[in-house]
Design an enzyme around this catalytic site. Structure first.
Site, PDB file in Angstrom:
ATOM      1  N   SER A   1      39.778 -80.922 -33.598  1.00 45.29           N
ATOM      2  CA  SER A   1      39.312 -79.573 -33.913  1.00 45.29           C
ATOM      3  C   SER A   1      38.115 -79.591 -34.866  1.00 45.29           C
ATOM      4  O   SER A   1      37.112 -80.235 -34.572  1.00 45.29           O
ATOM      5  CB  SER A   1      40.488 -78.774 -34.478  1.00 45.29           C
ATOM      6  OG  SER A   1      40.218 -77.408 -34.416  1.00 45.29           O
TER       7      SER A   1
ATOM      8  N   ASP B   1      43.535 -74.976 -23.649  1.00 43.63           N
ATOM      9  CA  ASP B   1      43.139 -74.849 -25.050  1.00 43.63           C
ATOM     10  C   ASP B   1      42.301 -73.587 -25.244  1.00 43.63           C
ATOM     11  O   ASP B   1      41.183 -73.486 -24.763  1.00 43.63           O
ATOM     12  CB  ASP B   1      42.335 -76.099 -25.441  1.00 43.63           C
ATOM     13  CG  ASP B   1      42.150 -76.243 -26.942  1.00 43.63           C
ATOM     14  OD1 ASP B   1      42.116 -75.203 -27.631  1.00 43.63           O
ATOM     15  OD2 ASP B   1      42.038 -77.383 -27.406  1.00 43.63           O
TER      16      ASP B   1
ATOM     17  N   HIS C   1      45.612 -76.540 -27.737  1.00 47.04           N
ATOM     18  CA  HIS C   1      45.060 -77.080 -28.989  1.00 47.04           C
ATOM     19  C   HIS C   1      46.047 -77.921 -29.800  1.00 47.04           C
ATOM     20  O   HIS C   1      45.726 -79.012 -30.256  1.00 47.04           O
ATOM     21  CB  HIS C   1      44.560 -75.917 -29.841  1.00 47.04           C
ATOM     22  CG  HIS C   1      43.417 -76.274 -30.719  1.00 47.04           C
ATOM     23  ND1 HIS C   1      42.190 -76.641 -30.231  1.00 47.04           N
ATOM     24  CD2 HIS C   1      43.320 -76.353 -32.073  1.00 47.04           C
ATOM     25  CE1 HIS C   1      41.370 -76.915 -31.235  1.00 47.04           C
ATOM     26  NE2 HIS C   1      42.038 -76.738 -32.356  1.00 47.04           N
TER      27      HIS C   1
END
Ligand SMILES: *[C@@H]1O[C@H](CO)[C@@H](O)[C@H](O)[C@H]1NC(C)=O
Ligand SMILES: *[C@@H]1O[C@H](CO)[C@@H](O)[C@H](O)[C@H]1NC(C)=O
Ligand SMILES: *[C@@H]1O[C@H](CO)[C@@H](O)[C@H](O)[C@H]1NC(C)=O
Ligand SMILES: *[C@@H]1O[C@H](CO)[C@@H](O)[C@H](O)[C@H]1NC(C)=O
Length: 406
Positions: free
Chosen positions: A165, A348, A381
């Site tokens: 991320s 995601d 994610h």
């Protein structure tokens, strides 16, 4: 408590930063350098080492790194895998730092400025606004270079980087400016975030609008703690927006379980493989504080569709950059021979497939044999750091990739 694999997370989007140094060469130079670093302040009893690493039978050292802009960042080092004996204990969680250690890597985990364990500065304290005077540009300019210098200085080895991320955004931005690459062997970027124009999380979209707009200006330079009172109030305001639907989310974010098993992380896409016990542990400490300025900067990235430095507004941009618009991080300038592994998920909502395609397009001149891309159709994610099958699906690929670099 404690989920070692989740160390080094920050802000809303998880931030995992692991620096690994490869086994055989590493150990010759580092064995014997045990114990607390001189001047380390994290007390051994309540540091991450004690709470989350040594309990699993691993050696662990608490370190700290001071950046050029004065932040004192807490770092943990897991220098090697477990002793044979401890194999008899429960198998370790499915978490990357410990898996890397078991594969012979010397693992360093960092805790971004502003988070629970990195709230010190040589001149400021967190109650001062000046402490929060940074966005992810400063992570690129100061924090990552300090960490790389430190680990490289301690081990004399080039570093394998793992980011998730925001930890991929700061890495990509750094590489694009030629930073870190001299001390870097390779980089594994999980759930890569660069462009954010297609981000689908309703909360994220509304937050992005608000931070760039009135609320951001109103809050000014300060801490953003989503779990604090002001943070909670702010979230409630956001959640009143149509379509955001986060009655569950606010409770989730403040730590209590929501009804219906819907939790904050689920809002970031339809995660296929989360264990609700792991999510509960996660929510005990996450999301962590960051600066409002960092949130504003991320929001600018969402809105503007470019990866650029912080936009202060026209006038102040002239002062900071000598031009009206902030300079971009041109990702095409990442050295083409830098070994990179990118893994992204089809579900995601934060690192959307279209945005990853945009990133891959910037990397289209990269040496073909230096760029590996993995697409995991049902991953969202959080699956990359908490998925019950992440070891088989992702981490083993990361290790294979690292071991393949010579
Ligand atoms: C924030 O940092 C800038 C330099 O980038 C400085 O000009 C400004 O005075 C700082 N503001 C505060 C409140 O510390
Ligand atoms: C859980 O949430 C879904 C979607 O919001 C809703 O349709 C469903 O009825 C809820 N289930 C329970 C048991 O509350
Ligand atoms: C979920 O985590 C708990 C606690 O670590 C563990 O006991 C359980 O087996 C896990 N479930 C799955 C499906 O992995
Ligand atoms: C980025 O760099 C590439 C090659 O170095 C160049 O062709 C391209 O125009 C640059 N992009 C921007 C937006 O400046």
């Amino acid at each position: 408590m404690g989920v070692p694999g989740l160390l080094g997370l920050a802000a809303w989007s998880f931030y995992v930063l692991v620096l690994a140094v490869q086994p055989h060469q590493a150990h010759s130079s580092i064995r014997g350098s045990f114990g607390l670093n001189k001047g380390a302040v994290a007390s051994p009893e309540n540091g991450i080492c004690a709470s989350s690493v040594t309990v699993h039978g691993y050696k662990c050292e608490e370190h700290e790194v001071t950046t050029k802009d004065g932040y004192i960042v807490s770092v943990q080092r897991i220098p090697e895998g477990r002793d044979g004996l401890t194999w008899l204990l429960n198998s370790p969680e499915q978490n990357l730092p410990l898996i890397l250690a078991d594969n012979g890597f010397d693992v360093w985990i960092s805790n971004t400025r502003g988070t629970r364990l990195s709230r010190r500065h040589v001149s400021f304290v967190p109650s001062q606004l000046a402490f929060w005077n940074w966005s992810w540009d400063e992570l690129v300019s100061f924090e990552l270079p300090a960490l790389f210098d430190y680990v490289y200085g301690q081990t004399g080895q080039k570093i394998d980087y793992v980011g998730h991320s925001l930890g991929t955004l700061t890495a990509l931005a750094s590489f694009s400016e030629g930073k870190l690459v001299n001390q870097l062997k390779s980089a594994a970027l999980l759930s890569p975030v660069a462009y954010l124009s297609h981000m689908k999380t309703a909360l994220g979209v509304v937050a992005a609008k608000s931070f760039v707009g009135e609320i951001g200006r109103l809050l000014g330079l300060a801490e953003f703690n989503p779990k604090g009172e002001a943070g909670g109030d702010f979230l409630k305001i956001l959640c009143d927006n149509p379509g955001v639907g986060c009655s569950d989310l606010v409770t989730a974010i403040t730590g209590t379980n929501s009804c219906n098993g819907t939790k904050f992380v689920f809002n970031q896409g339809k995660n296929c493989c989360l264990n609700s016990s792991t999510v509960d542990l996660f929510l005990m400490t996450e999301p962590q504080p960051t600066s409002i300025m960092n949130m504003v900067h991320l929001s600018q990235t969402v809105r503007n569709g470019v990866v650029a430095k912080y936009n202060y507004g026209r006038l102040d941009n002239f002062m900071h950059y000598g031009e009206a618009m902030p300079p971009i991080y041109n990702l095409s300038n990442i050295p083409h021979d830098l070994p990179m592994f990118l893994s992204y998920g089809g579900q995601d909502a934060l690192s959307d497939v279209l945005d990853v395609k945009h990133l891959l397009d910037d990397l289209k001149s990269h040496d073909v044999d230096k760029l590996s891309v993995q697409f995991i159709k049902d991953y969202a994610h959080a699956d990359f750091i908490m998925g019950v099958n992440a070891k088989d699906v992702v981490y083993n690929q990361v290790i294979k990739f690292f071991k393949g670099q010579h």
